[in-house]
Design an enzyme around this catalytic site. Structure first.
Site, mmCIF file in Angstrom:
data_model
loop_
_atom_site.group_PDB
_atom_site.id
_atom_site.type_symbol
_atom_site.label_atom_id
_atom_site.label_comp_id
_atom_site.label_asym_id
_atom_site.label_seq_id
_atom_site.Cartn_x
_atom_site.Cartn_y
_atom_site.Cartn_z
ATOM 1 C CE LYS A 1 -3.752 1.941 2.840
ATOM 2 N NZ LYS A 1 -4.493 1.752 4.107
ATOM 3 C CB SER B 1 -7.964 3.458 3.393
ATOM 4 O OG SER B 1 -7.079 2.919 4.353
ATOM 5 C CB SER C 1 -7.965 0.506 6.360
ATOM 6 O OG SER C 1 -8.730 1.669 6.571
#
Lengths: 95, 512, 503
Positions: free
Chosen positions: B78, B172, B196
């Protein structure tokens, strides 16, 4: 605008100043809604409870006093928008 | 024959070890799949050259018999994980051109075991969101989007309301989840602050694990909410996820909140599962929860479910106030997370390494430097980030600090106590992960901020208490979309979590 | 290599005279916040170096620059030194201490917050004893002491229209020591800082170098009518980096406030800067708006728990404090209380004194230092700490020995000292050069004195006639003729002999 609305607007303006953000026209309603939502936390009975800042409450582990970092100026300045003679540069700050 | 890229990570590793599989070919394939799946918008930056270099290095080491634990395994990170020399944006214009001169501690650990970095995954800006739509690179598309409304045979199922529409991969860490779900990489890293990793895992049909707070060093991970953030892993199986997680855990002297590796107890094979379900009106409101409950009854038997239900309505003792798990937890989470974020994001000011505003107004209302800072921040941050910073500033401001923020911190301790109480009786807690299955991108864009926050309904509790937890694919809804199952273990009992999840995984036998 | 006194001279006038500087009926109330940089190799929360005067941004880690994902890591030695300081200041150590974030924006504050302590500082209470000008002791209470990060430096005049930022100092460990508002004059304020500095130096937790910025003072000044129990509105004067500026700033500010109040205008609570060029204070524009610092416990830093064992260990290892040092000098060298207080206040002067007292009588050394040496240092506004480079102890010993042996008179020694403070030459050489040798040789003196008597028959006869006082006149004349070099004892004896001789 009601008194509440005015004080909300003032609070938002104050917060924007503290956070160095510019607020748009839509932000007021959002802010009011969220602020109202947050108020709900007041209804929880927390008598006698200590606040918890972090799940790790064990004693801090300390670091030995050793110079093992720094002196990375080129890497430090590499992403900077403006530098001169090894300094970060910003518009003049008036004291 | 399964393509090597679709093997489990463990099998991939075995094939690489015996020479059946070439790491360079594997990495090339991963990169090719990333290109092929461009429409998913899962990546912000691909690391083509770097990955191939690393793969070449792995090839040499394997040949020399110096293979490390994750040698040659392609992973994705990420964009919250700083990667030295490779652009790291946190999904924000503020860091659009930021190239870190350092890597996150956990990245170094994985690369130290020979893992390959394929690229940086798309996300919600600064990890704030549950749909992965606020990243400056645009929305992430759930790889299951074209599967919605179709069953295994391709025939349209009843309930085609999501057919043909682009679905959200959740957030997210949507990009990381998508990269794994689409078969680009066998595993990817995300960050989980309030859900997330777990929520995107549930939306995309992957396994998503979040360890105990403090297990993985946060050094080098862009901070959103310091007391909640933890690195997490996406994979297609429980075993694969833990295989990666294993190498990420451990004390780092540069992160004062990190702890030593092994504090777990011996695992008791006969585990007691507690089932955490909200009040009936919530169950009735969300079809996915009803499906989940049905799935539970099929898995454990109706009697067992009833017996072990820790539900608001059906289990009331004076010690365990379940009410707070529903109301209070979500507010407490957002109060604390936004407060910490408002402070953590103050460093992004246009001075040293971020986007800097070049606009100068002719009428100087602000001091020059304030104009630069406000301008840079207002331009660099998207609306959700600005909203959360303002809210965080609000709860910390004088007049509200004690009534709101400290109150939320007290709520946090109450929650921790509730879990401790539950774990006196149960070894593992089971719960739903999300109220719904993957919503469409269109729906996501029209969510009010609060509707979006509600996505975290089941996940914030374990975050606030700092407990290890995971989401695994469980059952499907009428559209054929995955519904996740959350497992929560006591602090530092990752071994127990792994054992329980593996066991359940076998029984469920979920087929994507 | 040593430097001479002249190169250490500062150009301004001697320090202001004591007391009664304010208009009648008014008094000032001063509280001081002293920021002391902890002497450690690396910074409070990062491993970057802390040495003074490095090239810009060379002593900055990614942590100090607040780059994404960076986290603080607390320095053990900094904590130990802060604890040692707490013990030396007789404060109460908070065994469970918390670091908090003080949030505000400033370009040389990279994190956008300063890691500091608010609700649970490391130490509470404590006191410092200062010597007043009348010789009495006043105890000044300390409010608290906490640890915090220093900020970087903004240079506003380096580049036209811009501000240049150097983060070398960003993250250096500071102790902030806050006194209660119990100081009543510029001299008391200065004495407090000097005493605090000498304590910190004695325990090696801060080098106290104000010019380099390791010790900085913020002064909170308010005024009130004598006998008014209420405190007036106070103003804060920031960043005073010398004792002289502290005294000047405090005095100016008190007078400024009194003038306002006498004109029936209110004193506005402000943060002000002292302009060293004009000797005045002015309002700081950037501090006009009220700050809401939104302090909250730093979630990256677990609580600091201090064990009793650690405190005991530190107490046992506490170096000699100034007051103890003064008492020791008095006891071991048999000098007076006031002498020992002057000599012992500072470790350098105590050591200097000890060196002298090893070769000359302690009383001589003490007397010479407190009356001759200190007076000259005060006149030239030079601190005792630099004495080794101006007049090394060994040379001072040689000079004092010349007096002991009678080679030069005490009077000549004063002249010699002035010259020695200006150059590096050995005292023996200077005595030659300046012709300061005492004349004690009868053979040389006798004809000279005889001539004196012969040239002054009137006075000679007056003395012989009974006017004893004239003897003093002869002594003075004899001294003039010998250009001050006559050994008083010998001159006296010879004069007596000649005058009494009648022949």
């Amino acid at each position: 605008m009601s008194e509440d609305e005015i004080s909300q607007k003032e609070q938002l303006a104050r917060l924007a100043r503290l956070a160095r953000l510019r607020v748009g026209t839509g932000d007021s309603a959002d802010f009011a809604a969220m602020a109202a939502w947050f108020e709900k936390i007041k209804t929880i009975d927390t008598q006698g409870i200590e606040p918890m800042t972090n799940p790790r409450e064990e004693n801090a582990r300390l670091r030995e006093d050793r110079v093992d970092d720094g002196d990375v100026r080129d890497a430090l300045l590499a992403n900077a928008p403006e530098t001169q003679h090894g300094f970060f540069v910003v518009p003049k700050v008036i004291e | 024959m399964t393509h090597p890229c679709d093997l489990s990570l463990v099998e991939m590793s075995e094939r690489l070890a015996c020479g059946d599989l070439c790491p360079v070919a594997l990495t090339e394939e991963a990169l090719r799949r990333a290109e092929e799946n461009k429409h998913l918008n899962a990546f912000v930056t691909l690391n083509k050259e770097g990955a191939l270099e690393q793969a070449e290095q792995s090839r040499k080491l394997i040949k020399e018999g110096k293979m490390r634990a994750l040698e040659g395994i392609p992973l994705a990170y990420k964009d919250m994980f700083c990667t030295k020399g490779l652009r790291t944006t946190a999904g924000s214009r503020m860091l659009e051109n930021f190239v870190p001169p350092y890597s996150a501690h956990v990245v170094k650990l994985l690369e130290g075991e020979g893992a390959i970095c394929i690229g940086k995954c798309n996300q919600d800006e600064f990890a704030m969101g549950s749909a992965s739509i606020t990243g400056f690179g645009g929305a992430v598309v759930n790889p299951l989007s074209d599967q919605a409304g179709k069953d295994q045979t391709g025939k349209d199922q009843a309930g085609k309301d999501k057919a043909g529409k682009q679905l959200s991969a959740g957030g997210s860490s949507g990009g990381s989840a998508a990269a794994v779900a689409a078969g680009i990489v066998p595993a990817a890293l995300g960050t989980d602050t309030g859900g997330s990793v777990r929520q995107p895992a549930a939306f995309t049909g992957c396994v998503g694990v979040k360890p105990t707070y403090g297990r993985c060093s946060r050094f080098g991970i862009v901070a959103y909410a310091s007391s909640l953030d933890q690195a997490g892993v996406f994979a297609r199986s429980v075993q694969d996820a833990f295989a990666v997680l294993h190498h990420m855990m451990g004390y780092d002297e540069r992160d004062m909140t990190s702890v030593d590796s092994y504090r777990g107890e011996k695992v008791n094979p006969d585990m007691n599962f507690g089932i955490l379900l909200p009040s009936l009106d919530v169950v009735e409101k969300y079809p996915a929860i009803s499906e989940w409950l049905k799935g539970m009854e099929m898995l454990l038997g109706k009697k067992s479910v009833e017996k072990n239900m820790i539900a608001g309505e059906r289990y009331k003792t004076k010690d365990v106030n379940l009410q707070n798990l529903e109301s209070g937890a979500l507010e407490a989470y957002y109060i604390i997370a936004t407060a910490e974020a408002s402070s953590n994001l103050a460093r992004y000011d246009g001075v040293r390494y971020t986007h800097r505003s070049t606009h100068r107004s002719t009428a100087l209302k602000e001091n020059n430097i304030d104009e630069l800072i406000s301008g840079s921040r207002s331009e660099g941050f998207g609306s959700e980030v600005r909203r959360r910073i303002l809210m965080g500033t609000h709860v910390l401001s004088s007049g509200y600090y004690d009534a709101i923020y400290v109150q939320a911190q007290k709520m946090r301790r109450i929650l921790k106590g509730i879990f401790e109480k539950m774990f006196e009786t149960y070894d593992i807690i089971l719960s739903p992960v999300t109220p719904t299955t993957a919503f469409t991108l269109e729906e996501a864009k029209n969510f009010s901020p609060q509707a979006m926050y509600l996505q975290d309904f089941f996940t914030v509790q374990a975050s606030l208490a700092g407990l290890p937890c995971l989401s695994m694919p469980f059952v499907k809804d009428a559209n054929g979309l995955p519904i996740g199952l959350q497992l929560i273990a006591p602090a530092f009992q990752e071994e127990r979590l792994l054992a329980a999840a593996s066991h359940v995984e076998k029984i469920i036998g979920y087929k994507p | 290599m040593t430097s001479s006194l002249s190169s250490s001279l500062s150009s301004s006038s001697p320090s202001s005279p004591a007391a009664s500087m304010l208009p009648d009926g008014w008094e000032m109330v001063v509280g001081l916040e002293v920021h002391a940089q902890i002497t450690s190799s690396s910074k409070l929360f990062s491993g970057a170096a802390t040495a003074f005067d490095a090239e810009p941004n060379r002593q900055v880690s990614f942590i100090d620059a607040a780059m994404p994902g960076m986290l603080p890591s607390l320095n053990k030695r900094c904590v130990e030194k802060a604890l040692l300081t707490a013990i030396a200041l007789e404060g109460e150590v908070n065994r469970h201490s918390v670091f908090e974030r003080k949030n505000y924006f400033y370009p040389d504050l990279p994190q956008g917050y300063q890691i500091s302590q608010l609700k649970h500082p490391l130490m509470q209470g404590g006191e410092i004893a200062i010597a007043l000008e009348d010789g009495s002791t006043k105890k000044i209470a300390i409010e608290r002491m906490h640890m915090e990060q220093d900020a970087g430096k903004s240079l506003h005049d380096m580049i036209l229209g811009k501000t240049a930022i150097d983060l070398n100092r960003s993250g250096v460990a500071l102790m902030e020591i806050v006194s209660k508002p119990e100081l009543a004059s510029p001299q008391e304020a200065s004495a407090y800082v000097a005493k605090l500095r000498s304590i910190l130096r004695a325990i090696d937790t801060c080098d106290g170098n104000m010019q380099e910025g390791s010790l900085r003072v913020d002064a909170n000044v308010s005024v009130r009518k004598k006998d008014d129990p209420k405190l007036g509105t106070r103003c804060e004067i920031k960043n005073l980096n010398s004792l002289r500026f502290l005294r000047q700033a405090v005095l100016f500010e008190a007078k400024r406030q009194i003038t306002l109040l006498e004109q029936r205008e209110p004193v506005l609570q402000q943060t002000r800067l002292f302009d060293t060029a004009t000797g005045t204070t002015r309002n700081m524009r950037s501090k006009e708006e009220a700050h809401d610092y939104r302090y909250f416990p730093d979630p990256d830093i677990p609580p600091l728990v201090i064990e009793e064992e650690q405190l005991e260990g530190l107490r046992a290892a506490l170096p000699e404090l100034p007051d103890a040092r003064c008492a020791r000098l008095q006891r071991d060298y048999g000098i007076s209380a006031s002498e020992s207080s002057l000599l012992g206040e500072n470790a350098t002067s105590a050591a200097y004194f000890s060196t002298l007292a090893a070769s000359v009588p302690a009383k001589t050394a003490a007397n010479w230092m407190t009356s001759e040496l200190f007076a000259r240092l005060k006149t030239h506004e030079v601190e005792i700490d630099t004495i080794a480079s101006i007049l090394p102890a060994e040379r001072a010993v040689k000079m004092l020995l010349l007096v002991e042996k009678g080679t030069i008179s005490a009077r000549a020694a004063k002249t010699l000292l002035d010259r020695m403070l200006e150059n590096d030459k050995e005292p023996a050489a200077l005595v030659e050069e300046m012709g300061l040798q005492q004349m004690g040789d009868e053979k040389t003196l006798l004809p000279l004195l005889q001539a004196l008597l012969d040239e002054n028959p009137k006075q000679r006869d007056a003395y012989r006639g009974g006017k004893q006082a004239v003897f003093g006149w002869f002594v003075g004349q004899a001294m003039q003729r010998t250009r001050g070099r006559g050994d008083p004892k010998v001159v006296n004896a010879l004069l007596q002999r000649l005058l009494d001789n009648e022949g």
